[in-house]
Design an enzyme around this catalytic site. Structure first.
Site, PDB file in Angstrom:
ATOM      1  CG  ASP A  19     -68.874  96.096 104.645  1.00  0.00           C
ATOM      2  OD1 ASP A  19     -68.416  96.382 103.554  1.00  0.00           O
ATOM      3  OD2 ASP A  19     -70.041  95.991 104.721  1.00  0.00           O
ATOM      4  CD1 TRP A  24     -64.706 106.750 104.555  1.00  0.00           C
ATOM      5  CD2 TRP A  24     -63.301 106.882 102.928  1.00  0.00           C
ATOM      6  NE1 TRP A  24     -63.761 107.746 104.741  1.00  0.00           N
ATOM      7  CE2 TRP A  24     -62.788 107.810 103.703  1.00  0.00           C
ATOM      8  CE3 TRP A  24     -62.497 106.547 101.391  1.00  0.00           C
ATOM      9  CZ2 TRP A  24     -61.556 108.341 103.410  1.00  0.00           C
ATOM     10  CZ3 TRP A  24     -61.342 107.354 101.261  1.00  0.00           C
ATOM     11  CH2 TRP A  24     -60.855 108.097 102.286  1.00  0.00           C
ATOM     12  CG  HIS A  36     -60.067  98.451  98.723  1.00  0.00           C
ATOM     13  ND1 HIS A  36     -61.170  98.083  99.679  1.00  0.00           N
ATOM     14  CD2 HIS A  36     -60.687  98.323  97.398  1.00  0.00           C
ATOM     15  CE1 HIS A  36     -62.132  97.554  98.805  1.00  0.00           C
ATOM     16  NE2 HIS A  36     -61.951  97.553  97.725  1.00  0.00           N
ATOM     17  CD1 TRP A  68     -62.426  84.490  94.657  1.00  0.00           C
ATOM     18  CD2 TRP A  68     -60.771  85.483  93.536  1.00  0.00           C
ATOM     19  NE1 TRP A  68     -61.133  84.176  95.234  1.00  0.00           N
ATOM     20  CE2 TRP A  68     -60.045  84.784  94.527  1.00  0.00           C
ATOM     21  CE3 TRP A  68     -59.917  86.369  92.737  1.00  0.00           C
ATOM     22  CZ2 TRP A  68     -58.645  84.791  94.842  1.00  0.00           C
ATOM     23  CZ3 TRP A  68     -58.650  86.245  92.779  1.00  0.00           C
ATOM     24  CH2 TRP A  68     -57.987  85.516  93.905  1.00  0.00           C
ATOM     25  CG  LEU A 130     -51.450  91.807 117.517  1.00  0.00           C
ATOM     26  CD1 LEU A 130     -52.590  91.728 118.689  1.00  0.00           C
ATOM     27  CD2 LEU A 130     -51.563  92.924 116.680  1.00  0.00           C
ATOM     28  NE  ARG A 193     -74.556  91.342 104.116  1.00  0.00           N
ATOM     29  CZ  ARG A 193     -75.049  92.485 103.584  1.00  0.00           C
ATOM     30  NH1 ARG A 193     -76.277  92.993 103.923  1.00  0.00           N
ATOM     31  NH2 ARG A 193     -74.261  93.380 102.959  1.00  0.00           N
TER      32      ARG A 193
HETATM   33  C1  FPP Z   1     -64.872  95.618 102.242  1.00  0.00           C
HETATM   34  O1  FPP Z   1     -65.399  96.973 101.705  1.00  0.00           O
HETATM   35  C2  FPP Z   1     -63.338  95.484 102.176  1.00  0.00           C
HETATM   36  C3  FPP Z   1     -62.914  94.564 101.538  1.00  0.00           C
HETATM   37  C4  FPP Z   1     -63.376  93.630 100.554  1.00  0.00           C
HETATM   38  C5  FPP Z   1     -61.241  94.468 101.395  1.00  0.00           C
HETATM   39  C6  FPP Z   1     -60.734  94.999 102.653  1.00  0.00           C
HETATM   40  C7  FPP Z   1     -59.350  95.154 102.404  1.00  0.00           C
HETATM   41  C8  FPP Z   1     -58.611  95.978 102.939  1.00  0.00           C
HETATM   42  C9  FPP Z   1     -59.170  97.149 104.070  1.00  0.00           C
HETATM   43  C10 FPP Z   1     -57.130  96.246 102.418  1.00  0.00           C
HETATM   44  C11 FPP Z   1     -56.303  96.151 103.598  1.00  0.00           C
HETATM   45  C12 FPP Z   1     -55.966  94.968 104.137  1.00  0.00           C
HETATM   46  C13 FPP Z   1     -54.960  94.015 104.149  1.00  0.00           C
HETATM   47  C14 FPP Z   1     -54.412  92.822 104.937  1.00  0.00           C
HETATM   48  C15 FPP Z   1     -53.494  95.196 103.825  1.00  0.00           C
HETATM   49  P1  FPP Z   1     -66.306  97.007 100.452  1.00  0.00           P
HETATM   50  O2  FPP Z   1     -65.334  97.264  99.367  1.00  0.00           O
HETATM   51  O3  FPP Z   1     -67.045  95.758 100.506  1.00  0.00           O
HETATM   52  O4  FPP Z   1     -67.033  98.207 100.909  1.00  0.00           O
HETATM   53  P2  FPP Z   1     -68.521  98.524 100.176  1.00  0.00           P
HETATM   54  O5  FPP Z   1     -69.445  97.665 101.052  1.00  0.00           O
HETATM   55  O6  FPP Z   1     -68.682  99.775 100.623  1.00  0.00           O
HETATM   56  O7  FPP Z   1     -68.472  98.283  99.012  1.00  0.00           O
END
Ligand code: FPP
Length: 242
Positions: A19, A24, A36, A68, A130, A193
């Site tokens: 998260d 960030w 991301h 989504w 792994l 959570r």
């Molecule tokens: C949550 O942060 C993160 C996600 C919904 C996406 C996680 C995906 C990656 C780290 C990309 C890499 C994954 C792979 C398998 C290549 P958020 O966007 O909810 O952050 P926020 O709470 O600060 O808005």
């Protein structure tokens, strides 16, 4: 059954809610997708160092059934990142002996991504160092709902006797049928959570919540989380650590 029964043991199966990517990026005046992108670097790094810390199974929450609802731009950007990750990392997974699996409902994902996922699972299926599981279009309740549907079908076709349905039966119908339960679930970025992640499997997991956002979650942060885990008493309902 949870396999890690000693408090001194390192966590064999670590699962991560990655998260804080969006926050960030926003804090640095960047668009959310940049968070991301940096998150992918952390995935790569975590996969690389995990075995040296005794981790045999690493499960990461990449996209939830609720994600989504984000803007089309962010969803498309994430899907493009997943495709690129699979294409770019396939050789590394072979070199590092990493078996990759995906959990979640694939039906809503586009055909090209699904094909890449299946190819990577197939190519890496004999790797052992792994076990990386990527939760993509995953929701714990959705997973249980799909499992119940298939259990009902098995009962209807007389392949399964309702009197024989046990906890193990249910576990066997989940996407994670081949995986042990997680020992430790880490959630980054300060939220406390569980967010529909491994709802069934987490029954006896230890949780560690860190303030660090996922794009800053480097190896030393992982080590700190593992140390917290090692200091916990796991009782599995007994009166002393078993
Ligand atoms: C949550 O942060 C993160 C996600 C919904 C996406 C996680 C995906 C990656 C780290 C990309 C890499 C994954 C792979 C398998 C290549 P958020 O966007 O909810 O952050 P926020 O709470 O600060 O808005």
């Amino acid at each position: 059954m949870p396999k890690n029964t000693s408090p001194q043991k390192s966590a064999r199966h670590v699962a991560v809610v990655m998260d804080g990517n969006g926050r960030w990026a926003t804090a640095r005046g960047l668009e959310r997708l940049k968070g991301h992108v940096r998150g992918v670097d952390r995935v790569r790094e975590t996969v690389k160092v995990a075995p040296a810390h005794g981790i045999e199974y690493l499960t990461i929450f990449a996209f939830s059934t609720e994600n989504w609802k984000r803007s089309a731009r962010e969803v498309l950007g994430l899907m493009a990142l997943f495709r690129r990750f699979i294409r770019k990392e396939s050789d590394t997974m072979m070199r590092d002996d990493v078996r990759v699996r995906f959990v979640g409902d694939r039906l809503r994902l586009d055909k090209k991504l699904r094909a890449l996922m299946e190819d990577l699972e197939d190519r890496t299926k004999n790797n052992r160092t792994l076990n990386l599981t990527v939760a993509l279009n995953y929701g714990g309740r959705d997973e249980i709902t799909r499992a119940v549907r298939r259990i009902a079908q098995a009962v209807q076709s007389s392949a399964l006797d309702p009197d024989n349905i046990s906890e193990d039966t249910i576990a066997d119908f989940l996407d994670t049928a081949d995986l042990p339960d997680p020992d430790l679930i880490i959630r980054t970025s300060g939220e406390h959570r569980t967010s529909n992640f491994l709802t069934w499997q987490a029954a006896y997991a230890e949780y560690v919540f860190t303030q660090t956002a996922w794009p800053d979650f480097c190896e030393s942060e992982l080590v700190k989380s593992l140390e917290q885990y090692q200091n916990r008493d796991r009782r599995f309902g007994a009166s002393e650590a078993v």
